[in-house]
Design a protein around this motif. Structure first.
Motif, short mmCIF file in Angstrom:
data_model
loop_
_atom_site.label_atom_id
_atom_site.label_comp_id
_atom_site.label_asym_id
_atom_site.label_seq_id
_atom_site.Cartn_x
_atom_site.Cartn_y
_atom_site.Cartn_z
N ASN A 2 0.83 -1.19 0.00
CA ASN A 2 0.00 0.00 0.00
C ASN A 2 0.87 1.25 0.00
OD1 ASN A 2 -1.81 2.06 0.53
ND2 ASN A 2 -2.87 0.97 2.15
N ARG A 5 0.87 4.36 3.19
CA ARG A 5 1.41 4.13 4.52
C ARG A 5 1.84 5.46 5.13
NH1 ARG A 5 2.82 -1.38 5.82
NH2 ARG A 5 3.30 -0.49 7.82
N LYS A 91 -0.06 -9.14 1.09
CA LYS A 91 -1.25 -9.11 1.93
C LYS A 91 -1.44 -10.45 2.64
CE LYS A 91 -4.14 -5.50 0.10
NZ LYS A 91 -5.51 -5.12 -0.23
N CYS A 116 0.76 -7.07 11.82
CA CYS A 116 1.23 -7.43 10.48
C CYS A 116 1.81 -6.21 9.78
CB CYS A 116 0.10 -7.99 9.65
SG CYS A 116 -0.77 -9.37 10.41
N SER A 118 2.27 -5.97 6.51
CA SER A 118 1.39 -5.72 5.37
C SER A 118 -0.06 -5.77 5.83
CB SER A 118 1.66 -6.75 4.27
OG SER A 118 1.46 -8.05 4.77
N GLU A 119 -0.94 -5.42 4.93
CA GLU A 119 -2.36 -5.41 5.27
C GLU A 119 -2.93 -6.83 5.31
OE1 GLU A 119 -4.57 -2.91 2.64
OE2 GLU A 119 -3.24 -1.22 2.94
N ASN A 121 -6.10 -8.86 4.22
CA ASN A 121 -7.10 -8.54 3.20
C ASN A 121 -8.50 -8.42 3.81
OD1 ASN A 121 -8.57 -11.07 2.89
ND2 ASN A 121 -6.76 -11.88 1.84
N LYS A 122 -9.34 -7.62 3.15
CA LYS A 122 -10.67 -7.29 3.68
C LYS A 122 -11.53 -8.53 3.90
CE LYS A 122 -11.41 -2.58 2.11
NZ LYS A 122 -12.28 -1.69 1.33
N LYS A 125 -10.58 -10.16 7.13
CA LYS A 125 -11.07 -9.40 8.28
C LYS A 125 -12.58 -9.60 8.48
CE LYS A 125 -7.68 -5.70 8.56
NZ LYS A 125 -7.46 -4.25 8.53
N ASP A 143 -2.42 -3.73 11.33
CA ASP A 143 -1.80 -4.06 10.06
C ASP A 143 -1.66 -2.79 9.21
OD1 ASP A 143 -4.66 -3.96 9.81
OD2 ASP A 143 -4.52 -4.99 7.88
N GLY A 144 -0.63 -2.76 8.37
CA GLY A 144 -0.46 -1.65 7.46
C GLY A 144 -0.50 -0.30 8.16
N HIS A 180 -7.55 5.10 12.63
CA HIS A 180 -8.04 3.80 12.16
C HIS A 180 -8.15 2.89 13.36
CE1 HIS A 180 -7.52 4.66 7.87
NE2 HIS A 180 -6.49 5.37 8.26
#
Length: 184
Positions: A2, A5, A91, A116, A118-119, A121-122, A125, A143-144, A180
């Motif tokens: 991403n 960041r 991810k 994490c 990295s993110e 993933n949606k 989650k 994350d991220g 966030h």
């Protein structure tokens, strides 16, 4: 990775290693070289963040290998917490986190923290949030950008040690990050 960041990728170079040394992923001649994210160094960072953010919990690091799919065990008022770290470049998917959830379920752990680089993933989650609600669990995702935000919250303690170049650039600036939430 991403591009939005708060702490740019270039400042994370000490969390990348080649063999036993920590390096970036481009050699002096400009050619790309194989790199691996340094899980141990990342766990050092997370250990400090856990102790700063969750002072009321006593955190202990697990063994490096065969850790039961957790990197830290926290205890507070007879409640046990787990924290798992993933210093991956790509991810994070459900398959990557599933073993921690299974082991937590077997051992009756109700609060799990995922840290994490990295993110996550949606879709992962969303599924884990559904699992948490259905089973009375608390799952927190750092994350991220959410991880960056936590680092910046503790910037005076964390940045000089783990991000010294970034710290020199921002130490006299006010940083206002978008808030966030670490929950799915």
């Amino acid at each position: 990775m991403n591009t939005n960041r708060l702490i740019e990728e270039k400042y994370w170079s000490q969390f990348i290693k080649i063999g036993n040394s920590v390096k970036s992923d481009v050699n002096p001649s400009g050619k790309r070289i194989k790199t691996k994210h340094d899980g141990q160094r990342f766990e050092d960072l997370i250990e400090e963040l856990l102790n700063l953010e969750y002072k009321h919990i006593i955190w202990n690091r697990t063994k490096t290998t065969h850790d039961g799919n957790k990197d830290f065990i926290g205890v507070c008022d007879n409640e046990i917490f787990w924290a798992e770290c993933k210093n991956y470049k790509t991810k994070i998917d459900l398959k990557t986190l599933a073993a921690t959830l299974v082991m937590a379920e077997i051992q009756y752990i109700n609060s799990i923290f995922f840290f994490c680089y990295s993110e996550i993933n949606k879709n992962t989650k969303t599924k884990l949030n559904s699992f948490a609600v259905t089973n009375g669990k608390n799952i927190f995702f750092f994350d991220g950008i959410v991880l960056d935000q936590l680092i910046l919250k503790h910037r005076e303690e964390i940045l000089p040690k783990y991000f010294p170049r970034y710290y020199e650039e921002v130490k006299d600036q006010k940083i206002f990050a978008t808030k966030h939430q670490p929950i799915a």
